[in-house]
Design a protein around this motif. Structure first.
Motif, mmCIF file in Angstrom:
data_model
loop_
_atom_site.group_PDB
_atom_site.id
_atom_site.type_symbol
_atom_site.label_atom_id
_atom_site.label_comp_id
_atom_site.label_asym_id
_atom_site.label_seq_id
_atom_site.Cartn_x
_atom_site.Cartn_y
_atom_site.Cartn_z
ATOM 1 N N HIS A 83 0.833 -1.204 0.000
ATOM 2 C CA HIS A 83 0.000 0.000 0.000
ATOM 3 C C HIS A 83 0.871 1.259 0.000
ATOM 4 O O HIS A 83 0.615 2.207 -0.752
ATOM 5 N N TRP A 86 2.448 1.610 -3.451
ATOM 6 C CA TRP A 86 1.437 2.083 -4.398
ATOM 7 C C TRP A 86 1.188 3.577 -4.222
ATOM 8 O O TRP A 86 1.170 4.331 -5.191
ATOM 9 N N GLU A 87 0.988 4.002 -2.978
ATOM 10 C CA GLU A 87 0.737 5.417 -2.698
ATOM 11 C C GLU A 87 1.925 6.282 -3.114
ATOM 12 O O GLU A 87 1.758 7.380 -3.635
ATOM 13 N N HIS A 90 2.005 6.576 -6.946
ATOM 14 C CA HIS A 90 0.830 7.225 -7.533
ATOM 15 C C HIS A 90 0.403 8.425 -6.700
ATOM 16 O O HIS A 90 -0.772 8.628 -6.464
#
Length: 186
Positions: A83, A86-87, A90
């Motif tokens: 997570h 990903w953060e 993006h």
């Protein structure tokens, strides 16, 4: 169990918490006393409580947990690290890093970094040793290492360009720790 051996075990158990604390310090733009207290308290508390749980669990669930405990830690670190990665990849300009010292992220990190302390509790139970002094020492050492790691991470994030890539770096560190736990167990 001699004090030197307890300290060696406590330091070894605190290494995962230390690494996660460094990644958390890098991810936070500002590390406050409140951040330090929350992360260090939770990591220290979980590191102290897990061997006690393991000690009381003793033989009853030993085989089950020794077979699957590494998978639980791996899954938690995979989820949180993935997570964060990903953060970080993006991220919007207005998006700020999520605080790893609050909410379910804090609880999951606390559990994931203290799973191996459960096995220590099992071991002490099998050896017929008391758990209370070792658990207290393990908790205090984890608390101190976590506080130091958080501030070391803050320094690395502020003084180097690591701050720009904090979530990607933090996610990568958590994924690496998860893979290390899995690799050692297999």
């Amino acid at each position: 169990m001699p004090f030197v051996e307890i300290m060696a075990v406590a330091i070894a158990l605190a290494m995962d918490a230390f690494a996660v604390a460094i990644a958390s310090g890098v991810a936070l733009k500002v590390v406050t006393r409140r951040h330090t207290f929350r992360l260090a308290w939770h990591f220290g508390l979980f590191q102290a409580v897990m061997p006690i749980i393991g000690w009381f669990g003793g033989y009853a669930v030993r085989e089950y947990f020794l077979r699957f405990g590494h998978w639980i830690a791996f899954a938690l670190l995979l989820y949180i690290g993935g997570h964060m990665l990903w953060e970080g990849l993006h991220k919007d300009e207005d998006n700020v890093c999520q605080d790893p010292t609050v909410g379910t992220k804090l609880i999951m990190l606390s559990v994931a970094t203290s799973i191996d302390a459960l096995a220590v509790g099992f071991t002490l139970a099998m050896l017929g040793l008391s758990i209370w002094v070792p658990a207290a020492i393990i908790g205090v050492v984890a608390l101190l290492f976590t506080a130091a790691g958080l501030h070391l991470g803050k320094y690395l994030g502020c003084e180097t360009r690591l701050g720009q890539y904090a979530e990607v770096l933090g996610g990568g560190v958590l994924l690496a720790i998860g893979c290390k736990i899995l690799w050692q167990a297999l």
